[in-house]
Design a protein around this motif. Structure first.
Motif, mmCIF file in Angstrom:
data_model
loop_
_atom_site.group_PDB
_atom_site.id
_atom_site.type_symbol
_atom_site.label_atom_id
_atom_site.label_comp_id
_atom_site.label_asym_id
_atom_site.label_seq_id
_atom_site.Cartn_x
_atom_site.Cartn_y
_atom_site.Cartn_z
ATOM 1 N N GLN A 82 0.819 -1.205 0.000
ATOM 2 C CA GLN A 82 0.000 0.000 0.000
ATOM 3 C C GLN A 82 0.853 1.256 0.000
ATOM 4 N N ILE A 83 1.949 1.228 0.766
ATOM 5 C CA ILE A 83 2.849 2.389 0.809
ATOM 6 C C ILE A 83 3.452 2.659 -0.567
ATOM 7 N N PHE A 84 3.836 1.587 -1.258
ATOM 8 C CA PHE A 84 4.446 1.782 -2.582
ATOM 9 C C PHE A 84 3.450 2.369 -3.575
ATOM 10 N N PHE A 85 2.269 1.765 -3.665
ATOM 11 C CA PHE A 85 1.311 2.192 -4.696
ATOM 12 C C PHE A 85 0.555 3.467 -4.330
ATOM 13 N N ARG A 86 0.468 3.791 -3.038
ATOM 14 C CA ARG A 86 -0.274 4.987 -2.630
ATOM 15 C C ARG A 86 0.627 6.193 -2.364
ATOM 16 N N ILE A 87 1.922 5.928 -2.077
ATOM 17 C CA ILE A 87 2.821 7.045 -1.745
ATOM 18 C C ILE A 87 3.995 7.110 -2.719
ATOM 19 N N THR A 88 4.817 6.052 -2.728
ATOM 20 C CA THR A 88 6.054 6.098 -3.506
ATOM 21 C C THR A 88 5.801 6.273 -4.999
ATOM 22 N N PHE A 89 4.975 5.417 -5.555
ATOM 23 C CA PHE A 89 4.760 5.451 -7.007
ATOM 24 C C PHE A 89 4.169 6.777 -7.486
ATOM 25 N N PRO A 90 3.129 7.335 -6.804
ATOM 26 C CA PRO A 90 2.638 8.655 -7.236
ATOM 27 C C PRO A 90 3.705 9.746 -7.189
ATOM 28 N N TYR A 91 4.585 9.702 -6.183
ATOM 29 C CA TYR A 91 5.662 10.691 -6.111
ATOM 30 C C TYR A 91 6.663 10.516 -7.256
ATOM 31 N N LEU A 92 6.817 9.275 -7.725
ATOM 32 C CA LEU A 92 7.766 8.994 -8.795
ATOM 33 C C LEU A 92 7.173 9.211 -10.185
ATOM 34 N N ASN A 93 5.904 9.539 -10.259
ATOM 35 C CA ASN A 93 5.230 9.645 -11.554
ATOM 36 C C ASN A 93 5.894 10.656 -12.499
ATOM 37 N N PRO A 94 6.250 11.858 -12.043
ATOM 38 C CA PRO A 94 6.892 12.810 -12.981
ATOM 39 C C PRO A 94 8.217 12.299 -13.543
ATOM 40 N N ILE A 95 9.071 11.742 -12.675
ATOM 41 C CA ILE A 95 10.355 11.248 -13.174
ATOM 42 C C ILE A 95 10.178 10.013 -14.041
ATOM 43 N N THR A 96 9.132 9.216 -13.768
ATOM 44 C CA THR A 96 8.850 8.050 -14.601
ATOM 45 C C THR A 96 8.489 8.471 -16.020
ATOM 46 N N ASN B 177 0.201 15.552 -20.503
ATOM 47 C CA ASN B 177 -0.637 16.712 -20.198
ATOM 48 C C ASN B 177 -2.086 16.317 -19.982
ATOM 49 N N ARG B 178 -2.540 15.324 -20.747
ATOM 50 C CA ARG B 178 -3.922 14.871 -20.608
ATOM 51 C C ARG B 178 -4.137 14.213 -19.251
ATOM 52 N N LYS B 179 -3.183 13.385 -18.843
ATOM 53 C CA LYS B 179 -3.277 12.742 -17.537
ATOM 54 C C LYS B 179 -3.227 13.770 -16.414
ATOM 55 N N GLY B 180 -2.333 14.790 -16.597
ATOM 56 C CA GLY B 180 -2.242 15.839 -15.586
ATOM 57 C C GLY B 180 -3.528 16.623 -15.456
#
Length: 296
Positions: A203-217, A290-293
């Motif tokens: 839950q920590i990975f998919f709810r916190i870590t991954f969203p924070y990594l979305n721009p760099i991904t 941009n569409r996702k944002g």
């Protein structure tokens, strides 16, 4: 006020002028020259004659070129998703507090400092039949019967696997560092609060870590697609584009056409086809981000 702004703009332009001159001479001018070459029969010796749109017509009907683009596409599909996933996994391992943390970071990053030639020749050694490291290891653990060899570099599907694995090992370190830096920017308080609320690692990975990594991904994915489409030297060294040109990428075909077949005009035409493909992919990725944002 207007005079001071104008003065500041002129000063900024003067500072930028040396770079702009160099950029024009070594980037913009060669690009214009390259477009001009596509309309001529052009050899390594001299410009031969004007042929109009013949190179473009030839390119549209060139099965070799479309096959080479397809091979580059295969490489993109093999390496881009696995590169992103592997870089995230390695960054998570190296980001955990451990006595081996420094070792992990060094081991994961070090292959990326090698040149493409060194990494490719190491790959040749690893995947060679009879004496290669992979086959020897498989024999050692009895996964490969005695007197049986896997010819990684002479069978099409196996060649793609070998090339992809070598490329992943060699280049994942750069993306690993980007992800590790991004992970270290996530505040520890967020993780502590999540654990107090009873969140598990998943839950920590998919709810916190991954969203924070979305721009760099998004950035890494786009850069990786472009880099993978421009693959050349490791394939050229490891398989030479074989067997039977089944792993030959578009860059290798452009090189062979220009410098081995002495047809720079047609090679330039194919290079601008590659440029168009990368431009379309970049625009699509930008629009998708941009569409996702906007939806978020």
């Amino acid at each position: 006020m207007r005079m001071s702004k104008l003065r500041a703009d002129v000063q900024a332009l003067l500072y930028l002028l040396p770079f702009l001159i160099i950029y024009f001479l070594f980037t913009i001018k060669p690009m214009i020259k390259g477009v001009n070459m596509t309309f001529y029969k052009w050899t390594l010796i001299r410009k031969m004659k004007y042929i109009g749109w013949d190179n473009y017509s030839r390119m549209i009907h060139d099965k070799e070129m479309w096959a080479a683009i397809g091979h580059s596409g295969i490489f993109v599909l093999l390496t881009t998703p696995t590169m992103v996933i592997l870089a995230i996994v390695l960054a998570m391992i190296a980001n955990r507090k451990s006595r081996l943390q420094r070792l992990y970071r060094s081991v994961f990053f070090l292959p990326s400092v090698l040149s493409v030639a060194v990494a490719s020749f190491l790959g040749l050694f690893v995947f060679q039949p009879y004496t290669g490291l992979v086959n020897s290891a498989l024999h050692l653990v009895n996964l490969l019967p005695e007197n049986t060899e896997i010819f990684w570099l002479t069978e099409t599907n196996l060649s793609w696997i070998a090339i992809a694995l070598i490329t992943l090992w060699w280049t994942v370190g750069f993306n690993f560092i980007l992800y590790l830096s991004a992970m270290q920017e996530i505040p520890d308080e967020i993780y502590e609060a999540a654990r107090l609320d009873g969140a598990n690692d998943r839950q920590i990975f998919f709810r916190i870590t991954f969203p924070y990594l979305n721009p760099i991904t998004k950035t890494i994915t786009m850069l990786q697609i472009i880099a993978s489409f421009k693959v050349f030297l490791q394939i050229y060294i490891i398989t030479g584009g074989g067997p039977l040109d089944k792993t030959r990428p578009i860059i290798q075909l452009i090189y062979q056409t220009g410098f081995k077949k002495n047809d720079l005009g047609y090679a330039a035409t194919m290079s601008y086809m590659l440029f168009a493909i990368l431009l379309v992919l970049s625009i699509f990725q930008y629009w998708l981000n941009n569409r996702k944002g906007a939806n978020a």
